[in-house]
Write a protein that holds these residues in place. Structure first.
Motif, short mmCIF file in Angstrom:
data_model
loop_
_atom_site.label_atom_id
_atom_site.label_comp_id
_atom_site.label_asym_id
_atom_site.label_seq_id
_atom_site.Cartn_x
_atom_site.Cartn_y
_atom_site.Cartn_z
N TYR A 1 -102.62 35.59 21.18
CA TYR A 1 -101.86 34.60 20.42
C TYR A 1 -100.66 35.23 19.71
N MET A 2 -99.66 34.42 19.46
CA MET A 2 -98.41 34.94 18.90
C MET A 2 -98.61 35.57 17.53
N GLN B 1 -101.90 36.26 29.43
CA GLN B 1 -100.95 35.95 28.35
C GLN B 1 -101.35 34.67 27.61
N LEU C 1 -100.13 39.03 18.00
CA LEU C 1 -99.17 39.94 18.65
C LEU C 1 -98.07 40.35 17.67
N SER C 2 -97.69 39.46 16.80
CA SER C 2 -96.61 39.79 15.86
C SER C 2 -97.09 40.75 14.77
N LEU D 1 -88.96 39.65 25.30
CA LEU D 1 -90.30 39.06 25.30
C LEU D 1 -91.34 40.10 25.73
N PHE E 1 -92.70 42.09 22.89
CA PHE E 1 -93.64 41.29 22.10
C PHE E 1 -94.99 41.18 22.83
N ALA E 2 -94.90 40.97 24.13
CA ALA E 2 -96.12 40.74 24.93
C ALA E 2 -96.72 42.04 25.47
#
Ligand code: AMP
Ligand code: TRP
Length: 325
Positions: free
Chosen positions: A98-99, A94, A102-103, A122, A125-126
């Motif tokens: 990176y955010m 994780q 992932l978004s 979460l 998202f992950a």
């Protein structure tokens, strides 16, 4: 040698899309390389699901793996949650996705859109971190999936580059393998939408009564042109039915088109219904026999034992590389 890995989430009922895009293609891999197939039950928790439903879907999915022709002597079938290395590798990896990226995942965007902003877990998202962990634990180089999952395999590839650049050649580079015909089966009632376990009118479920299946196909949305031809943009309904027919008969789309030159939609749909009922009728019989045999749990337990050995090895390698061991 090839290492093959794939999984299906035990959410909702399996559809003809799952069968054609994924399940149907799995058995041929067990003769080519070392093959791991699992029930992505941890992934199933990324959207709310009733515990009893999750339990019975997981057993069902295992029985469908067997019914589709997966042989536990030739491949390893297991529950994701039974191999704790998936969660442990997830905790390490994780930090390497990176955010921002992932978004941008299509699946996250589609699924989160339907939720209240304050109730997006979460885990949803992950999701790709856990999926990367699934793939990388088995050093899989071949990942057979339907079209909608290729983006998740791509992000896994990015992760491998990022990780190996920093720590050396620790992780194996995977590749998505997508079936030529049928990688994206569409809804029968809204053929511009993917068939996706959530629309009883447009989905064909593997457990549907054959009469219901025939009825759904006979009333599939088409167009007013009365010409059987493959043109997904202008004739999505007819193209989807052609795709289903070709995939189940193991022929190409042009070959299927030729067979129905000059046919009216009634005859064409009847022929599609025949092949779907033939294939699913057969699958249902085998599924029932595996459920009745009581073998499913034993297969999963033995599979988990074999999977743990391979997965723990990779986990140790990664733990060592990052400095945990
Ligand atoms: P899921 O049900 O989302 O866990 O998907 C399991 C597998 O089935 C994945 O490889 C998907 O890409 C594949 N799949 C799901 N829906 C479809 C569809 N409509 N057409 C083709 N493949 C699909
Ligand atoms: N995300 C996949 C799906 O929804 C299921 C899955 C989980 C998977 N982990 C995987 C598929 C690893 C291939 C490899 O369809």
């Amino acid at each position: 040698m090839e290492r093959v890995l794939s999984g299906i989430k035990p959410t909702g009922q399996l559809t003809l899309g799952n069968y054609i895009g994924a399940l149907k293609n799995f058995p041929k891999f067990q003769d080519q390389g070392e093959t791991f197939l699992f029930i992505a039950d941890l992934h199933a928790l990324t959207l709310p699901i009733d515990p009893e439903v999750l339990r019975s879907n997981s057993r069902d999915l295992a029985a469908f793996y067997l019914a589709a022709g997966l042989d536990p002597k030739k491949c390893t079938i297991f529950r994701q949650s039974a191999v704790s290395a998936h969660a442990e590798l997830n905790a390490i990896l994780q930090n390497f996705l990176y955010m921002g990226e992932l978004s941008r995942m299509t699946q996250f965007k589609e699924k989160s859109q339907k939720l209240n902003e304050n109730a997006i877990g979460l885990g949803l998202f992950a999701y790709p971190v856990l999926m990367a962990s699934d793939i990388l634990l088995y050093d899989a180089n071949v990942v057979p999936v339907g079209d909608d999952q290729t983006q998740h395999v791509e992000i896994t590839r990015d992760l491998v580059n990022r990780f190996n650049n920093r720590f050396g050649p620790v992780l194996t580079m995977p590749k998505a393998v997508v079936t030529k015909v049928g990688a994206r089966i569409m809804s029968l009632s809204e053929p511009t939408k993917k068939m996706s376990k959530s629309d009883p009118k447009g989905d064909i479920y593997l457990k549907d009564d054959l009469k219901v299946i025939r009825k759904k196909i006979m009333s599939a949305v088409t167009d007013s042109e009365a010409r059987v031809a493959y043109d997904p943009e202008n004739k999505p309904g007819v193209s989807n039915l052609l795709q289903i027919y070709a995939a189940l008969k193991d022929i190409s789309i042009p070959e299927a088109e030729k067979l129905f030159e000059g046919s009216n939609y009634g005859t064409f749909k009847g022929a599609v219904a025949d092949v779907v009922c033939d294939v699913l009728g057969n699958l249902q019989q085998k599924y029932q026999a595996f459920i009745a045999s009581g073998e499913v749990e034993r297969v999963l337990e033995e599979g988990a034992k074999k999977a743990r050995e391979v997965a723990n090895n990779t986990l140790h390698r990664v733990q060592h590389a990052v400095g945990l061991l």
